[in-house]
Design a protein around this motif. Sequence first.
Motif, PDB file in Angstrom:
ATOM      1  N   HIS A  72       0.847  -1.184   0.000  1.00 29.29           N
ATOM      2  CA  HIS A  72       0.000   0.000   0.000  1.00 29.29           C
ATOM      3  C   HIS A  72       0.878   1.227   0.000  1.00 29.29           C
ATOM      4  N   SER A  73       0.381   2.268  -0.655  1.00 28.38           N
ATOM      5  CA  SER A  73       1.135   3.521  -0.736  1.00 28.38           C
ATOM      6  C   SER A  73       0.162   4.683  -0.877  1.00 28.38           C
ATOM      7  N   LEU A  74       0.609   5.850  -0.474  1.00 28.91           N
ATOM      8  CA  LEU A  74      -0.229   7.041  -0.578  1.00 28.91           C
ATOM      9  C   LEU A  74      -0.479   7.350  -2.046  1.00 28.91           C
ATOM     10  N   ALA A  75      -1.753   7.578  -2.409  1.00 29.37           N
ATOM     11  CA  ALA A  75      -2.100   7.921  -3.787  1.00 29.37           C
ATOM     12  C   ALA A  75      -2.300   9.430  -3.900  1.00 29.37           C
ATOM     13  N   TYR A  76      -3.304   9.948  -3.232  1.00 30.79           N
ATOM     14  CA  TYR A  76      -3.563  11.389  -3.204  1.00 30.79           C
ATOM     15  C   TYR A  76      -4.506  11.686  -2.053  1.00 30.79           C
ATOM     16  N   GLY A  77      -4.363  12.870  -1.476  1.00 33.20           N
ATOM     17  CA  GLY A  77      -5.209  13.239  -0.344  1.00 33.20           C
ATOM     18  C   GLY A  77      -5.091  12.204   0.764  1.00 33.20           C
ATOM     19  N   TYR A  78      -6.244  11.665   1.178  1.00 31.28           N
ATOM     20  CA  TYR A  78      -6.252  10.604   2.180  1.00 31.28           C
ATOM     21  C   TYR A  78      -6.511   9.245   1.543  1.00 31.28           C
ATOM     22  N   TYR A  79      -6.379   9.148   0.228  1.00 26.52           N
ATOM     23  CA  TYR A  79      -6.574   7.879  -0.467  1.00 26.52           C
ATOM     24  C   TYR A  79      -5.247   7.135  -0.574  1.00 26.52           C
ATOM     25  N   TYR A  80      -5.294   5.840  -0.229  1.00 27.65           N
ATOM     26  CA  TYR A  80      -4.122   4.983  -0.332  1.00 27.65           C
ATOM     27  C   TYR A  80      -4.413   3.872  -1.331  1.00 27.65           C
ATOM     28  N   LEU A 155      -6.444   7.795  12.574  1.00 29.46           N
ATOM     29  CA  LEU A 155      -5.316   7.487  11.693  1.00 29.46           C
ATOM     30  C   LEU A 155      -4.531   8.740  11.340  1.00 29.46           C
ATOM     31  N   ILE A 156      -5.241   9.832  11.120  1.00 27.19           N
ATOM     32  CA  ILE A 156      -4.557  11.103  10.819  1.00 27.19           C
ATOM     33  C   ILE A 156      -3.631  11.474  11.976  1.00 27.19           C
ATOM     34  N   ASN A 157      -4.132  11.335  13.209  1.00 27.22           N
ATOM     35  CA  ASN A 157      -3.317  11.648  14.387  1.00 27.22           C
ATOM     36  C   ASN A 157      -2.135  10.698  14.512  1.00 27.22           C
ATOM     37  N   ALA A 158      -2.367   9.403  14.220  1.00 24.50           N
ATOM     38  CA  ALA A 158      -1.293   8.416  14.337  1.00 24.50           C
ATOM     39  C   ALA A 158      -0.187   8.692  13.324  1.00 24.50           C
ATOM     40  N   TYR A 159      -0.569   8.990  12.075  1.00 23.78           N
ATOM     41  CA  TYR A 159       0.441   9.295  11.057  1.00 23.78           C
ATOM     42  C   TYR A 159       1.176  10.589  11.398  1.00 23.78           C
ATOM     43  N   ALA A 160       0.441  11.552  11.947  1.00 18.24           N
ATOM     44  CA  ALA A 160       1.076  12.826  12.316  1.00 18.24           C
ATOM     45  C   ALA A 160       2.103  12.616  13.428  1.00 18.24           C
ATOM     46  N   SER A 161       1.831  11.666  14.325  1.00 24.00           N
ATOM     47  CA  SER A 161       2.756  11.422  15.441  1.00 24.00           C
ATOM     48  C   SER A 161       4.054  10.786  14.970  1.00 24.00           C
ATOM     49  N   GLY A 172       4.458   9.724   1.695  1.00 26.11           N
ATOM     50  CA  GLY A 172       3.368  10.083   2.597  1.00 26.11           C
ATOM     51  C   GLY A 172       3.435   9.313   3.890  1.00 26.11           C
ATOM     52  N   SER A 173       4.674   8.994   4.331  1.00 25.60           N
ATOM     53  CA  SER A 173       4.893   8.218   5.554  1.00 25.60           C
ATOM     54  C   SER A 173       4.222   6.853   5.487  1.00 25.60           C
ATOM     55  N   LEU A 174       4.167   6.269   4.299  1.00 28.52           N
ATOM     56  CA  LEU A 174       3.565   4.948   4.189  1.00 28.52           C
ATOM     57  C   LEU A 174       4.300   4.153   3.140  1.00 28.52           C
ATOM     58  N   SER A 175       4.812   3.025   3.504  1.00 23.05           N
ATOM     59  CA  SER A 175       5.470   2.138   2.559  1.00 23.05           C
ATOM     60  C   SER A 175       4.761   0.801   2.584  1.00 23.05           C
ATOM     61  N   ALA A 176       5.280  -0.155   1.840  1.00 25.19           N
ATOM     62  CA  ALA A 176       4.649  -1.472   1.790  1.00 25.19           C
ATOM     63  C   ALA A 176       4.619  -2.137   3.156  1.00 25.19           C
ATOM     64  N   ASN A 177       5.555  -1.789   4.007  1.00 24.87           N
ATOM     65  CA  ASN A 177       5.616  -2.408   5.325  1.00 24.87           C
ATOM     66  C   ASN A 177       5.073  -1.497   6.415  1.00 24.87           C
TER      67      ASN A 177
END
Length: 198
Positions: A72-80, A155-161, A172-177
């Motif tokens: 999974h990876s960031l696509a746009y906005g809050y869509y992954y 989730l927004i808060n968790a990613y922000a932390s 977008g702070s998201l990789s496959a793992n």
Amino acid sequence: MGFVIGAVVALIVIFLLAYITVKKPVFGEVMIGLSILMVLTSTFFYFQKDNRVEDKKSRIPPEKIILSDISHSLAYGYYYKLKAQLTNQSSKYRLQSINLNIKFYQCPQTFNALIETNYDQCKFLMEKPHSIKTRLSPKQSTDIESYVLLDEQVLINAYASLKSDGSLSAEGSLSANGSSSANGSIQWQTIVVDGLAR
């Protein structure tokens, strides 16, 4: 629009029944009784459980629907973007769609999602149902791709932390793992709940 049409038809029927009752009282009363009986019968059948959908869900057990190479990876906005290899191990039925349950965990930096399957050391954040339509013949595999909206505040808060330098990474702070930083990582656990088959 359908509601308006139904209301107009109902008013016309009520008017005709009233008119018939005034002109021919006995015949009108019989027609009103038949109309009420038809409405009650149709309401009864409308609220009956449709077992056909449940039958379609039970044709292929979840253990015969295999998801592998999940990323999974960031696509746009809050869509992954969720990508995976889907395999239909049924020998008889075609897979029409799958229902997933995606669980999100905030894990420590030492957590290795490629090795560990036990999330006891992680903090559970939330779970999200997600459906993917597919037409996969028996004993076939295909690559699937779907977009998941993750705009929940937890989730927004968790990613922000996880921001280490005040900005998201290039992915977008998201990789496959999962998304990782000195504060840990966000991990996805994707579980196949069931699939519709025909």
